[in-house]
Enzyme design. Structure first.
Site, PDB file in Angstrom:
ATOM      1  N   SER A 149       0.826  -1.205   0.000  1.00  0.00           N
ATOM      2  CA  SER A 149       0.000   0.000   0.000  1.00  0.00           C
ATOM      3  C   SER A 149       0.856   1.249   0.000  1.00  0.00           C
ATOM      4  O   SER A 149       0.363   2.330  -0.303  1.00  0.00           O
ATOM      5  CB  SER A 149      -0.875   0.026   1.253  1.00  0.00           C
ATOM      6  OG  SER A 149      -1.684  -1.123   1.317  1.00  0.00           O
ATOM      7  N   ASN A 166      -3.480   5.724  -1.245  1.00  0.00           N
ATOM      8  CA  ASN A 166      -3.392   5.862   0.214  1.00  0.00           C
ATOM      9  C   ASN A 166      -2.972   7.251   0.659  1.00  0.00           C
ATOM     10  O   ASN A 166      -3.218   7.626   1.801  1.00  0.00           O
ATOM     11  CB  ASN A 166      -2.488   4.777   0.786  1.00  0.00           C
ATOM     12  CG  ASN A 166      -3.265   3.478   0.888  1.00  0.00           C
ATOM     13  OD1 ASN A 166      -4.270   3.412   1.593  1.00  0.00           O
ATOM     14  ND2 ASN A 166      -2.857   2.475   0.136  1.00  0.00           N
ATOM     15  N   GLU A 178      -3.812  -0.254  -8.918  1.00  0.00           N
ATOM     16  CA  GLU A 178      -2.865   0.864  -9.030  1.00  0.00           C
ATOM     17  C   GLU A 178      -1.510   0.250  -9.407  1.00  0.00           C
ATOM     18  O   GLU A 178      -1.010  -0.634  -8.707  1.00  0.00           O
ATOM     19  CB  GLU A 178      -2.796   1.584  -7.671  1.00  0.00           C
ATOM     20  CG  GLU A 178      -2.094   2.917  -7.687  1.00  0.00           C
ATOM     21  CD  GLU A 178      -2.139   3.600  -6.308  1.00  0.00           C
ATOM     22  OE1 GLU A 178      -2.179   2.905  -5.268  1.00  0.00           O
ATOM     23  OE2 GLU A 178      -2.116   4.842  -6.272  1.00  0.00           O
ATOM     24  N   HIS A 221      -1.112  -2.970  -7.050  1.00  0.00           N
ATOM     25  CA  HIS A 221      -1.857  -2.706  -5.821  1.00  0.00           C
ATOM     26  C   HIS A 221      -3.350  -2.915  -6.052  1.00  0.00           C
ATOM     27  O   HIS A 221      -4.002  -2.110  -6.721  1.00  0.00           O
ATOM     28  CB  HIS A 221      -1.545  -1.263  -5.377  1.00  0.00           C
ATOM     29  CG  HIS A 221      -2.191  -0.860  -4.095  1.00  0.00           C
ATOM     30  ND1 HIS A 221      -2.450   0.448  -3.784  1.00  0.00           N
ATOM     31  CD2 HIS A 221      -2.631  -1.585  -3.037  1.00  0.00           C
ATOM     32  CE1 HIS A 221      -3.019   0.509  -2.599  1.00  0.00           C
ATOM     33  NE2 HIS A 221      -3.142  -0.709  -2.130  1.00  0.00           N
TER      34      HIS A 221
HETATM   35  N1  NAD Z   1      -6.016  -4.810   3.908  1.00  0.00           N
HETATM   36  C1  NAD Z   1      -6.262  -4.089   2.835  1.00  0.00           C
HETATM   37  O1  NAD Z   1      -7.373  -3.565   2.644  1.00  0.00           O
HETATM   38  C2  NAD Z   1      -5.186  -3.907   1.811  1.00  0.00           C
HETATM   39  C3  NAD Z   1      -5.521  -3.324   0.577  1.00  0.00           C
HETATM   40  C4  NAD Z   1      -4.537  -3.189  -0.407  1.00  0.00           C
HETATM   41  C5  NAD Z   1      -3.238  -3.605  -0.132  1.00  0.00           C
HETATM   42  N2  NAD Z   1      -2.946  -4.151   1.088  1.00  0.00           N
HETATM   43  C6  NAD Z   1      -1.568  -4.595   1.322  1.00  0.00           C
HETATM   44  O2  NAD Z   1      -1.534  -6.007   1.220  1.00  0.00           O
HETATM   45  C7  NAD Z   1      -0.515  -6.535   2.079  1.00  0.00           C
HETATM   46  C8  NAD Z   1      -1.137  -7.545   3.021  1.00  0.00           C
HETATM   47  O3  NAD Z   1      -2.176  -6.914   3.748  1.00  0.00           O
HETATM   48  P1  NAD Z   1      -3.302  -7.761   4.500  1.00  0.00           P
HETATM   49  O4  NAD Z   1      -4.329  -6.798   4.949  1.00  0.00           O
HETATM   50  O5  NAD Z   1      -3.697  -8.940   3.663  1.00  0.00           O
HETATM   51  O6  NAD Z   1      -2.458  -8.240   5.780  1.00  0.00           O
HETATM   52  P2  NAD Z   1      -2.683  -9.496   6.759  1.00  0.00           P
HETATM   53  O7  NAD Z   1      -1.967  -9.139   8.020  1.00  0.00           O
HETATM   54  O8  NAD Z   1      -4.126  -9.868   6.789  1.00  0.00           O
HETATM   55  O9  NAD Z   1      -1.921 -10.679   5.992  1.00  0.00           O
HETATM   56  C9  NAD Z   1      -0.528 -10.676   5.839  1.00  0.00           C
HETATM   57  C10 NAD Z   1      -0.067 -12.112   5.625  1.00  0.00           C
HETATM   58  O10 NAD Z   1       1.361 -12.094   5.433  1.00  0.00           O
HETATM   59  C11 NAD Z   1       1.852 -13.295   5.979  1.00  0.00           C
HETATM   60  N3  NAD Z   1       3.292 -13.184   6.146  1.00  0.00           N
HETATM   61  C12 NAD Z   1       3.978 -12.527   7.108  1.00  0.00           C
HETATM   62  N4  NAD Z   1       5.310 -12.656   6.900  1.00  0.00           N
HETATM   63  C13 NAD Z   1       5.456 -13.406   5.777  1.00  0.00           C
HETATM   64  C14 NAD Z   1       6.584 -13.886   5.046  1.00  0.00           C
HETATM   65  N5  NAD Z   1       7.828 -13.598   5.436  1.00  0.00           N
HETATM   66  N6  NAD Z   1       6.368 -14.625   3.930  1.00  0.00           N
HETATM   67  C15 NAD Z   1       5.109 -14.902   3.504  1.00  0.00           C
HETATM   68  N7  NAD Z   1       3.994 -14.485   4.178  1.00  0.00           N
HETATM   69  C16 NAD Z   1       4.176 -13.751   5.290  1.00  0.00           C
HETATM   70  C17 NAD Z   1       1.069 -13.461   7.272  1.00  0.00           C
HETATM   71  O11 NAD Z   1       1.094 -14.809   7.726  1.00  0.00           O
HETATM   72  C18 NAD Z   1      -0.336 -13.032   6.821  1.00  0.00           C
HETATM   73  O12 NAD Z   1      -1.090 -14.153   6.390  1.00  0.00           O
HETATM   74  C19 NAD Z   1       0.110  -5.325   2.773  1.00  0.00           C
HETATM   75  O13 NAD Z   1       1.231  -4.913   2.035  1.00  0.00           O
HETATM   76  C20 NAD Z   1      -0.988  -4.283   2.691  1.00  0.00           C
HETATM   77  O14 NAD Z   1      -0.505  -2.964   2.736  1.00  0.00           O
HETATM   78  C21 NAD Z   1      -3.877  -4.322   2.054  1.00  0.00           C
END
Ligand code: NAD
Length: 264
Positions: free
Chosen positions: A100, A171, A133, A121
């Site tokens: 993000s 963001n 994005e 993204h």
């Molecule tokens: N939540 C949202 O609405 C949203 C929207 C767009 C982008 N994002 C981006 O997506 C990414 C994930 O966000 P999320 O909300 O799904 O987070 P989340 O915390 O729900 O999930 C993250 C996952 O990463 C895993 N993880 C941690 N370390 C790891 C590693 N070394 N190797 C592989 N997996 C690993 C964790 O086990 C977890 O399942 C972030 O970069 C976030 O900024 C999130």
């Protein structure tokens, strides 16, 4: 997000390997996919088993044409994943990040192929929202950008390109909006329901800022705001103390069952 991305990519007929080293994480992702696909099937979508049949959990990073990384919003964790992916995936593969806010240029610098590293993204919920994005790092090639924009189109999404500045476009606009809503709550201006009703009915947003923060994850919101704060150098991007306190309390939003609202 990883599960949602896997779902739309598998839905386009491609095979997907799902990697997450934390116990139970891929199972939770698969369960969420099954639920989402069942809902879509009721509305005339395809066969859930056919899509799920193309998704296979794996125990380590494997060879593929493309990696889409969606691990926690932490630069050092992501850089480590990119370093390992650079070794595990063929030299011509593209390494994309769903980050993000973390600079694509610094993820690219952890690899030997900065021309083939890019931001892809997606938005939450991935199967529903149509935007991708696309963020070019300093050295991302035109071919890589074109390939990812083309893939976004094949997934039924519309790509929009942004430069590699803190928070990109989405963001940089969204997080100050959410943060201001949390300040309004902390200062007692209104209750959460009233704040969200004002945004949904007054601005025609499908969801209010506090409900959206719960959907994104409050820990993820704080992590993004910290990147904006450090990268843009202005205190107006600093996370509201109440937001930090909720994260300290483990109130992370929907994923923990409680944020600004409660979820069962
Ligand atoms: N939540 C949202 O609405 C949203 C929207 C767009 C982008 N994002 C981006 O997506 C990414 C994930 O966000 P999320 O909300 O799904 O987070 P989340 O915390 O729900 O999930 C993250 C996952 O990463 C895993 N993880 C941690 N370390 C790891 C590693 N070394 N190797 C592989 N997996 C690993 C964790 O086990 C977890 O399942 C972030 O970069 C976030 O900024 C999130």
């Amino acid at each position: 997000m990883g599960g949602g991305i896997a779902q739309v990519v598998a839905g386009s007929g491609r095979r997907v390997s799902l990697y997450d080293p934390y116990p139970g994480a891929t199972d939770r992702g698969l369960a969420a996919m099954r639920k989402s696909l069942a809902r879509l099937a009721e509305k005339g979508g395809g066969d859930p088993d056919e899509v799920l049949g193309r998704v296979g959990p794996v125990e380590d990073l494997v060879a593929a044409d493309l990696m889409i990384e969606a691990v926690v919003e932490d630069a050092s964790v992501k850089e480590d994943v990119f370093r390992r992916a650079d070794a595990a995936l063929p030299a011509e593969a593209i390494l994309a990040s769903n980050t993000s806010s973390i600079p694509i240029t610094s993820l690219a610098a952890a690899t030997s192929r900065p021309d083939r590293v890019i931001g892809m993204h997606f938005f939450n919920p991935v199967p529903v929202l149509k935007l991708v994005e696309v963020i070019r790092g300093l050295e991302t090639s035109d071919e890589t950008a074109a390939a990812i924009a083309g893939l976004a189109g094949e997934l039924g999404k519309t790509p929009a390109e942004a430069r590699d500045f803190p928070g990109f476009v989405s963001n940089r606009i969204l997080m100050p909006f959410i943060n201001e809503a949390v300040w309004a709550l902390m200062e007692g201006v209104a209750e959460p329901e009233a704040i969200d009703t004002i945004a949904t009915l007054g601005f025609a947003h499908p969801m209010g800022p506090l409900a959206l923060a719960d959907l994104i994850g409050l820990d993820t919101c704080v992590a993004i705001m910290e990147v904006l704060h450090a990268g843009l150098g202005s205190d107006r991007y600093a996370p509201c103390p109440l937001l930090r306190q909720y994260v300290q309390a483990g109130r992370l939003g929907r994923k923990s069952g409680r944020g600004f609202y409660e979820y069962r």
